[in-house]
Design an enzyme around this catalytic site. Structure first.
Site, PDB file in Angstrom:
ATOM      1  N   LYS A   1     -24.002  15.145  72.299  1.00  0.00           N
ATOM      2  CA  LYS A   1     -25.254  15.221  71.526  1.00  0.00           C
ATOM      3  C   LYS A   1     -25.502  13.841  70.927  1.00  0.00           C
ATOM      4  CE  LYS A   1     -28.590  17.373  69.188  1.00  0.00           C
ATOM      5  NZ  LYS A   1     -29.026  16.319  68.270  1.00  0.00           N
TER       6      LYS A   1
ATOM      7  N   SER B   1     -22.593  15.923  67.987  1.00  0.00           N
ATOM      8  CA  SER B   1     -23.445  15.256  67.009  1.00  0.00           C
ATOM      9  C   SER B   1     -22.622  14.423  66.017  1.00  0.00           C
ATOM     10  CB  SER B   1     -24.300  16.303  66.291  1.00  0.00           C
ATOM     11  OG  SER B   1     -25.299  15.705  65.517  1.00  0.00           O
TER      12      SER B   1
ATOM     13  N   ASP C   1     -13.891   2.947  68.153  1.00  0.00           N
ATOM     14  CA  ASP C   1     -14.347   1.577  68.378  1.00  0.00           C
ATOM     15  C   ASP C   1     -13.840   0.598  67.329  1.00  0.00           C
ATOM     16  OD1 ASP C   1     -15.635   2.369  70.633  1.00  0.00           O
ATOM     17  OD2 ASP C   1     -17.662   1.851  69.977  1.00  0.00           O
TER      18      ASP C   1
END
Length: 299
Positions: free
Chosen positions: A148, A122, A133
């Protein structure tokens, strides 16, 4: 040892999800969950490391099953440039909203290593995706994360119950969904099976005997092996070698050397194993040691 210590304690409140230390000039930030205060605590940890001249840092997200997405945003604000996409939110109609950092990051580390495992989920995965990124100096070490990739809200009712439901799927800044797949590590490093083994635990009256199958036998033999006793296998079949190893353990610890394990014997072995694991927690942590090696060598 055998000393009994009696204490009277006053109940208090304690909410700390961030632990920070340095090892050989490398910062280690252990983030156990994403709570209301995690962003503030993380900021304090980063300031402490920077005041000590730390240039390389490990962020430990192992066992961190998530929490508030707002905390993941707060932590991202510390590490990323302004207007960096933290994650994208995709609703059931396919509409996408990008959540971005609103201020310039305060930290500028040379290299960040993230420790991750199957329980990193999560909000932990949101942070991993955001850093991977947006920065080119991030390396992940460990095992595959949980996967998740959905976002829930909870609606309370007046009778004390509540309804929790999914409102959106979140995507990485690059638009990738990790739901049910998770993030693969850049450097895969597992932990010793004794640190990750699961077992139901012994019931009163239950006994593990030689040449038998028992759901606790795998853990029992792993524990004996970790404590220095020779076994042939570590699955749920308890063979003659396992029984002999148990017999030697019993003899060494003042127990009747039957080679059979009841609940009391099993619990004693499990407790001793846990103590030994805690005593050698850092020196035996292959994932943490690999991260330190990467940062020390400049890989």
């Amino acid at each position: 040892g055998d000393e009994l210590l009696a204490l009277t304690l006053e109940p208090g409140e304690y909410d700390s999800t961030v632990v920070c230390e340095t090892v050989d000039g490398i910062g280690i930030i252990d983030l156990s969950s994403f709570s209301e205060n995690s962003g503030r605590e993380f900021t304090s940890a980063v300031k402490k490391l920077e005041s000590q001249g730390v240039r390389n840092v490990i962020i430990d997200l192992r066992g961190n099953t998530g929490g508030y997405l707002s905390a993941a945003k707060d932590i991202s604000e510390v590490l990323l440039p302004k207007d960096s996409v933290i994650f994208q939110e995709k609703d059931k109609d396919g509409n996408i909203q990008k959540l971005k950092t609103e201020q310039e990051g305060q930290a500028d580390f040379d290299h960040i290593v993230i420790l991750q495992d199957g329980s990193s989920a999560s909000a932990s995965e949101v942070l991993i995706g955001a850093l991977k990124d947006n920065l080119d100096n991030v390396t992940t070490v460990g095992t595959q994360t949980y996967g998740k990739g959905t976002e829930q809200v909870s609606v309370p009712f007046t009778d004390g119950t509540s309804l929790k439901y999914t409102i959106a799927e979140w995507l990485t800044p690059s638009g990738e969904s990790i739901n049910r797949t998770g993030f693969a590590p850049d450097v895969e490093v597992g932990l010793s099976p004794v640190r990750t083994v699961t077992y139901p635990g012994m019931e009163e009256g239950e006994v593990i005997v030689a040449d038998s199958v028992n759901d606790n036998a795998g853990a029992l033999q792993l524990f004996l092996q970790y404590l220095g006793y020779e076994v042939d296998r570590t699955d749920t079949y308890f063979d003659a070698a396992g029984s002999e190893a148990l017999r030697r353990f019993q003899a060494d610890h003042g127990l009747e050397p039957t080679g059979e394990a009841d609940k009391e014997t099993f619990d004693q072995i499990a407790d001793l194993t846990l103590i030994r694991i805690y005593e050698s927690e850092k020196s035996d942590d292959a994932q943490r040691n690999r991260a330190l090696e990467i940062l020390s060598s400049g890989e």
